[in-house]
Design an enzyme around this catalytic site. Structure first.
Site, PDB file in Angstrom:
ATOM      1  N   HIS A 213       8.479  37.441  91.912  1.00 48.10           N
ATOM      2  CA  HIS A 213       9.119  38.411  90.839  1.00 48.10           C
ATOM      3  C   HIS A 213      10.418  38.195  91.311  1.00 48.10           C
ATOM      4  O   HIS A 213      10.968  38.818  89.292  1.00 48.10           O
ATOM      5  CB  HIS A 213       7.883  39.592  90.561  1.00 48.10           C
ATOM      6  CG  HIS A 213       6.381  39.306  90.442  1.00 48.10           C
ATOM      7  ND1 HIS A 213       5.602  39.811  88.733  1.00 48.10           N
ATOM      8  CD2 HIS A 213       5.517  37.797  89.902  1.00 48.10           C
ATOM      9  CE1 HIS A 213       4.488  39.218  88.802  1.00 48.10           C
ATOM     10  NE2 HIS A 213       4.552  37.875  89.425  1.00 48.10           N
ATOM     11  N   SER A 217       8.778  32.207  88.302  1.00 42.93           N
ATOM     12  CA  SER A 217       8.223  31.411  88.393  1.00 42.93           C
ATOM     13  C   SER A 217       8.938  29.714  88.689  1.00 42.93           C
ATOM     14  O   SER A 217       9.946  30.435  87.807  1.00 42.93           O
ATOM     15  CB  SER A 217       7.019  31.465  87.159  1.00 42.93           C
ATOM     16  OG  SER A 217       6.186  31.910  87.134  1.00 42.93           O
ATOM     17  N   LYS A 241      -5.387  32.177  80.071  1.00 39.90           N
ATOM     18  CA  LYS A 241      -5.107  30.935  81.293  1.00 39.90           C
ATOM     19  C   LYS A 241      -5.921  30.982  82.642  1.00 39.90           C
ATOM     20  O   LYS A 241      -6.661  29.750  82.556  1.00 39.90           O
ATOM     21  CB  LYS A 241      -4.297  30.172  81.304  1.00 39.90           C
ATOM     22  CG  LYS A 241      -3.897  28.067  81.726  1.00 39.90           C
ATOM     23  CD  LYS A 241      -2.451  28.081  81.664  1.00 39.90           C
ATOM     24  CE  LYS A 241      -2.886  27.021  81.936  1.00 39.90           C
ATOM     25  NZ  LYS A 241      -0.628  26.084  81.520  1.00 39.90           N
ATOM     26  N   ASP A 242      -5.893  31.910  83.074  1.00 41.17           N
ATOM     27  CA  ASP A 242      -6.114  32.128  84.759  1.00 41.17           C
ATOM     28  C   ASP A 242      -7.837  32.409  84.396  1.00 41.17           C
ATOM     29  O   ASP A 242      -8.438  31.488  85.016  1.00 41.17           O
ATOM     30  CB  ASP A 242      -4.934  33.582  85.854  1.00 41.17           C
ATOM     31  CG  ASP A 242      -3.907  32.246  85.913  1.00 41.17           C
ATOM     32  OD1 ASP A 242      -3.794  31.643  85.497  1.00 41.17           O
ATOM     33  OD2 ASP A 242      -3.291  33.116  85.923  1.00 41.17           O
ATOM     34  N   GLU A 285     -13.674  22.553 111.431  1.00 35.89           N
ATOM     35  CA  GLU A 285     -14.156  22.532 109.448  1.00 35.89           C
ATOM     36  C   GLU A 285     -13.049  21.264 109.090  1.00 35.89           C
ATOM     37  O   GLU A 285     -12.007  21.759 109.883  1.00 35.89           O
ATOM     38  CB  GLU A 285     -14.048  24.184 109.562  1.00 35.89           C
ATOM     39  CG  GLU A 285     -15.320  25.046 110.058  1.00 35.89           C
ATOM     40  CD  GLU A 285     -16.144  24.540 109.517  1.00 35.89           C
ATOM     41  OE1 GLU A 285     -17.518  24.132 109.484  1.00 35.89           O
ATOM     42  OE2 GLU A 285     -16.709  25.701 108.553  1.00 35.89           O
TER      43      GLU A 285
END
Lengths: 652, 199
Positions: A213, A217, A241-242, A285
Site C-alpha cells: 500500500h 499495486s 472480484k476477489d 511433498e
C-alpha cells in the site's frame, strides 16, 4: 437524531481516539487500485484467505492432537475417526497446505512475469520471499506431526541438511533434534514451532500489505499509474472480484478435500513412524520437489545443500539481476519466451525430484537445475541489456487488457499424480469398487462379509488396533448385534484390586483385540516377519484397494528361475516377489452366513472392501457432504460472478 | 424505513470513489436487478459462511470415543452392607453406598421443611438399599469426603465437602453449607439384582 446518526457519532468518537476505522477504510475500501488488474492478481488475496483457513483449521487440530511419539499417530487417527467432523478439518488442513503453495507459487510467477520485483517494489518482493521461507519451514514441520514414516524420515533427511555445514554441522543437527536422532524432543519442538510460525507469517503478511500500500499495486501493463483516472477504489471492485476468485478456488480445493483427500500425500505416511526402517523411496511433498531436485543434482553434500538454499536466496537479488526498465513481460518479447521456459524448467525440476535418483532422471535433473541458475544469473541480465522492448502504452486508461481465466488451466497443471515406482512387480488388477465415483458408497452386505473374512482368517495374525466394535454399527449391525459381537471377544482389562490383569467380555467401546501381546510375539510366531496392522493398510499402500486385492490374489507357483528364500512365498504383486504371508484365501475358505458366492476372488474382494472401510470409515459422509458443498459453491460463485459483472459494467 | 436504510448500503457504482479516482456514471438500466443480485449474493455468502462454522464448533463437542464411554456397568455383589465404593463415570466419581436400615430410616424421617432442596428419599433411589450419586459437590465441583470409613461425614452422616464446608445427609441432600442443591442422582438402571448400568 436517528439511530444511524447516533451510531455514526459513536464510531467517530472511537475513531478519533483509535483511528482503526479510518485505517480499514484507507486500506480495504478506498485503496486506489489500477483498474486493469487481471485474474492473476487474485492469487494474493487467495493466499491471505488460505492463511486464515490454515490457522483456523490448525487451531482446532491442535486442540485434539498429542505431540508425543507414542501417541501422535493415534491422536491424528482419532481426529479422523472419532472427533466430530475431524476428518473434514484435518483434510482441509492437509490439502490446504498444498493449495496454499499452489496459490503462492502462482502469485510469485505472476510477480516474475509482470516485473513486480522492480523499483519501487524491491522491499515488497523481499518480504514476500521471507513469507515463502517461513511457509516452507512451517509446512515441513507440519508434515512431521502425524508421525508417520514420511514424517520421521522427512524430518531426518531435512534436518541432516544442516550436517553439511563444516565443523559445527553435527552439533547443529544434535541441537535441532534435542537428541541423537529425530525423536520425542524433536516432535515436541516442531509442534511448538509449527504452531508459532503461522502467526509470524501473519505478522509478515501485514508488513507485506503495508509495503504494497506504500508503493501501490503493479499492473499487467507494468507502467506507472498516471493519475486518479487510472484507478478504482478497492471496494467494491476488487472485493467482489476477489470473492468470485475465492468461490472458484474453493471448488477446486473442495474436490480434493471431499474426493481425493490423499492424492497429494504419500501412502507411507499412514504407516506409523519406525526409526529402524526407511521407506524405499523418500520423497518430499510436491511443493518442495523442484528444490529437492536441485539438491540431488549436485553430487557433493555441502554444495548440494548450498545450491538448494541458493535457489531461493538468489531471488532476493532479482531486482538487480533483471535491470530492464520495462516491468511487464507483455512488452518484452524475448523475456516472455525465457519466462515460460523457466516455468517449464521448474516443472521439469519438480518431476525429476519425484523420480528415483537413477538413470536418465539424474541427467534431466542436472540440466534443469543448471538452467534454473542460468535463467536467473545469465539470461535475465543479458536480456535486460540487449532486448529490444515493445513501445509502452501512454497510460492504463488507454488499453484495458483482455482478461482471461487461464489461471484455472494453470491450477490443473499442478495436479501432478504421484508416480508409481515399479519394483519388478506385476501390474495391479484394477477392480470396480462401489465406493468410487462422486456418489460412491459402501455395500453394507459386502462389508459384513468382509468382516467375517477378517475375523475368521486375517485376525489370526493381523491386528486392527484403530477399529472399535462400536464402529461395526456402520456395517448395518444393530446396537444389540454389536454388543453380541463385542461380547464374543475376550479383552484384557485391569489391573483389578489385586493388581492382576484379567480377561473380560468385550464392550462396544473396546478396540479390536490384537492377536499377539506385542510386536515381538507377533514376529516370533510368524517367522520373524511382523504382520502389519490392517486398520490403515488400504491407505498405506500405493494403489490402495487394487493393491490389497491384487496381493491377496497374487500368489502363483514359483517360476523356476526365481530364487525364493526359505519361509517365503511367491507373490506377483509384492515388492521383491517374496512374501512371508502364506496364501490364505482359496475357494471356500469362508462359508458366508448370507450364502453369497465364496470363490477366492469374491472373498478377496469382500475383505478388501472391509479393509477399505476400516481405513476410510468417513468416506460416505465425505462424499455426501462434498456433493452438497460443491453444488452450493457453484451457485454462490455464479452469483458472485454475476454481481461482479454488474459492478464492473461501468468500468469495462 | 428499514428498507431504505438497507438500500443505502448497496454499493453504488460511481458514487463510492476515493479522492479523484475515475468516476463512472451509474448505469440507469435495471438498478433493481443489481440490488437483487447484491442481496442474493450476500445472503448466499453469509449463509455459507455461517453453515461452514458449524463443523468447526462441533469438533469441540465430545468425540465418538468419548461418547461411547458414557455408560458404565458396575457389579454390586462385592459391596457389603454399610460399605461404599467409588466408580468413574464420564471422568467423574460416582458414589455407590449400600445403606444400612438405620441410614435409610434417618433419610426417610427428614421433614421436607428442613431441606434447602426438598426431595423425599424415595425419589432419589430406585432401591432404598442402594444410594447412587454423582460425587461432585453442587457448590463448585469438589469431591466430598465420606466414602472411606475414616472420612468425616459431616453433621448429617452423609458426606462433607472439605473445600467450602457443605454437609450432605444419608440421602445425599444438602443440609448445611454453601451448596445450593442435592448431590445429583445419575441416570441408572438395574440390569439384575447385582448389576447396574450408569448413564
Amino acid at each position: 437524531m436517528s439511530a444511524p446518526g447516533k451510531l455514526q457519532k459513536a464510531l467517530d468518537w472511537f475513531d478519533s481516539r483509535l483511528p482503526i476505522i479510518t485505517l480499514m477504510k484507507h486500506s480495504a475500501v478506498e485503496y486506489p487500485t489500477p483498474k486493469n488488474l487481471n485474474y492473476w492478481w487474485n492469487f494474493g488475496s487467495l493466499a491471505g484467505f488460505m492463511l486464515v483457513v490454515m490457522i483456523a483449521t490448525g487451531l482446532l487440530l491442535a486442540m485434539q492432537y498429542t505431540p508425543h511419539v507414542d501417541m501422535a499417530f493415534d491422536s491424528v487417527e482419532r481426529i479422523m475417526r472419532d472427533v466430530n467432523y475431524g476428518w473434514l478439518i484435518r483434510y482441509l488442513h492437509m490439502n490446504g497446505a498444498s493449495m496454499f503453495f499452489v496459490v503462492v507459487y502462482i502469485h510469485i510467477f505472476r510477480g516474475l512475469y509482470y516485473g513486480s520485483y522492480k523499483p519501487p517494489r524491491e522491499v515488497l518482493w523481499w518480504i514476500g520471499l521471507v513469507i515463502l521461507l517461513l511457509m516452507m519451514g512451517t509446512a515441513f514441520m507440519g508434515y512431521v506431526l502425524p508421525w508417520g514414516q514420511m514424517s520421521l524420515w522427512g524430518a531426518t533427511v531435512i534436518t541432516n541438511l544442516f550436517s553439511a555445514i563444516p565443523v559445527v554441522g553435527d552439533s547443529i543437527v544434535t541441537l535441532l533434534w534435542g537428541g541423537f536422532s529425530v525423536d520425542n524432543p524433536t516432535l515436541n519442538r516442531f509442534f511448538v514451532l509449527h504452531f508459532l510460525l503461522p502467526f509470524a507469517i501473519l505478522g509478515v503478511v501485514v508488513i507485506h500489505v503495508w509495503a504494497l500500500h506504500t508503493v501501490k499495486s503493479n499492473n499487467p501493463l507494468g507502467i506507472d499509474v498516471k493519475g486518479p483516472q487510472d484507478c478504482i477504489p478497492f471496494h467494491p471492485y476488487y472485493t467482489v472480484k476477489d470473492l468470485f476468485g475465492v468461490g472458484v478456488f474453493l471448488i477446486v480445493y473442495c474436490v480434493f478435500v471431499f474426493w481425493y483427500p490423499d492424492a497429494l500425500g504419500h501412502p507411507d505416511n499412514y504407516i506409523p513412524a519406525n526409526p529402524m526402517v526407511t521407506p524405499p523411496h523418500i520423497v518430499p511433498e510436491w511443493y518442495f520437489l523442484p528444490f529437492y531436485a536441485i539438491l540431488r543434482a549436485v553430487p557433493d553434500k555441502l554444495l548440494g545443500v548450498l545450491a538448494m538454499f541458493a535457489a531461493i536466496l538468489i531471488l532476493f537479488a532479482l531486482p538487480w539481476l533483471d535491470s530492464s526498465k520495462v516491468r511487464s513481460g507483455t512488452f518484452r518479447p524475448w523475456f516472455k519466451k525465457a519466462f515460460w521456459l523457466f516455468v517449464v524448467d521448474c516443472f521439469v525440476l519438480g518431476y525429476a525430484g519425484a523420480m528415483p535418483a537413477e538413470g536418465v532422471w539424474i541427467t534431466i535433473g542436472r540440466i534443469a537445475a543448471v538452467y534454473y541458475f542460468v535463467h536467473l544469473l545469465i539470461v535475465l541480465p543479458l536480456l535486460s541489456r540487449f532486448e529490444k522492448t515493445l513501445p509502452l502504452p501512454e497510460s492504463i486508461g488507454t488499453p484495458v487488457l483482455k482478461q482471461t481465466v487461464m489461471a484455472l488451466a494453470f491450477l490443473a497443471l499442478f495436479a501432478v499424480s504421484g508416480p508409481a515406482f515399479a519394483t519388478g512387480s506385476a501390474p495391479l488388477r484394477h477392480q470396480d469398487w462401489s465406493w468410487q465415483g462422486v456418489f460412491g458408497t459402501y455395500d453394507e452386505a459386502q462389508l459384513r462379509r468382509g468382516y467375517q473374512v477378517y475375523r475368521e482368517v486375517c485376525s489370526a495374525c493381523h491386528a486392527m488396533k484403530l477399529v472399535s466394535f462400536r464402529n461395526l454399527s456402520r456395517l448395518g449391525y444393530t446396537e444389540d448385534a454389536v454388543k453380541e459381537i463385542a461380547a464374543s471377544y475376550q479383552v484384557v482389562d485391569g489391573p483389578d484390586e489385586a493388581g492382576d490383569m484379567f480377561d473380560r467380555k468385550g464392550l462396544p467401546s473396546d478396540r479390536f483385540p490384537s492377536p499377539f501381546a506385542n510386536d515381538q510375539a507377533a514376529m516370533a510366531s510368524n517367522g520373524g516377519a511382523l504382520p502389519p496392522d490392517l486398520s490403515l493398510i488400504v491407505k498405506a499402500r500405493m494403489g490402495g484397494p487394487d493393491y490389497v486385492f491384487s496381493l491377496i490374489t497374487g500368489y502363483a507357483p514359483q517360476p523356476p528361475e526365481h530364487d525364493l528364500p526359505p519361509g517365503k512365498y511367491y507373490n506377483t504383486v509384492f515388492a521383491g516377489n517374496a512374501i512371508s504371508m502364506p496364501p490364505q484365501i482359496t475357494d471356500g475358505t469362508v462359508e458366508f452366513t448370507d450364502g453369497s458366492a465364496n470363490n477366492a476372488e469374491q472373498v478377496a474382494r469382500d475383505v478388501t472392501a472391509f479393509l477399505q472401510w476400516a481405513a476410510d470409515p468417513e468416506l460416505e459422509e465425505r462424499h455426501a457432504m462434498g456433493v452438497k458443498v460443491v453444488l452450493f459453491l457453484f451457485v454462490a460463485t455464479a452469483l458472485f460472478y454475476a454481481l461482479k459483472r454488474r459492478i464492473w459494467a461501468a468500468v469495462h | 424505513m428499514l428498507n431504505s436504510q438497507l438500500f443505502q448500503q448497496v454499493p453504488h457504482v460511481g458514487v463510492t470513489t476515493g479522492e479523484g479516482m475515475a468516476e463512472h456514471p451509474i448505469k440507469q438500466t435495471s438498478t433493481t436487478r443489481r440490488d437483487f443480485l447484491f442481496y442474493a449474493a450476500t445472503a448466499v455468502g453469509v449463509t455459507g459462511a455461517a453453515v461452514a462454522v458449524w463443523p468447526f464448533v462441533d469438533s469441540l463437542n465430545p468425540a465418538a470415543d468419548t461418547r461411547a464411554l458414557s455408560t458404565v456397568e458396575v457389579d454390586l455383589s462385592p459391596i457389603a452392607l454399610g460399605q461404599a465404593i467409588t466408580v468413574k463415570w464420564r471422568g467423574k466419581p460416582v458414589f455407590i453406598r449400600r445403606r444400612t436400615e438405620g441410614e435409610i430410616a434417618v433419610a426417610d424421617a427428614v421433614k421436607m421443611d428442613d431441606l434447602r432442596d426438598p426431595q423425599p428419599d424415595s425419589a432419589r433411589v430406585a432401591r432404598p438399599e442402594w444410594l447412587i450419586l454423582v460425587g461432585v459437590c453442587t457448590h463448585l465441583g469438589c469431591v466430598p469426603l465420606g466414602q472411606k470409613p475414616a472420612d468425616p461425614r459431616g453433621d448429617f452422616g452423609g458426606w462433607f465437602c472439605p473445600c467450602h464446608g457443605s454437609h450432605y445427609d444419608t440421602s445425599g441432600r444438602i443440609r448445611k453449607g454453601p451448596a445450593p442443591a442435592n448431590l445429583v442422582v445419575p441416570q441408572y438402571t438395574f440390569l439384575s439384582d447385582t448389576l447396574i448400568r450408569i448413564g
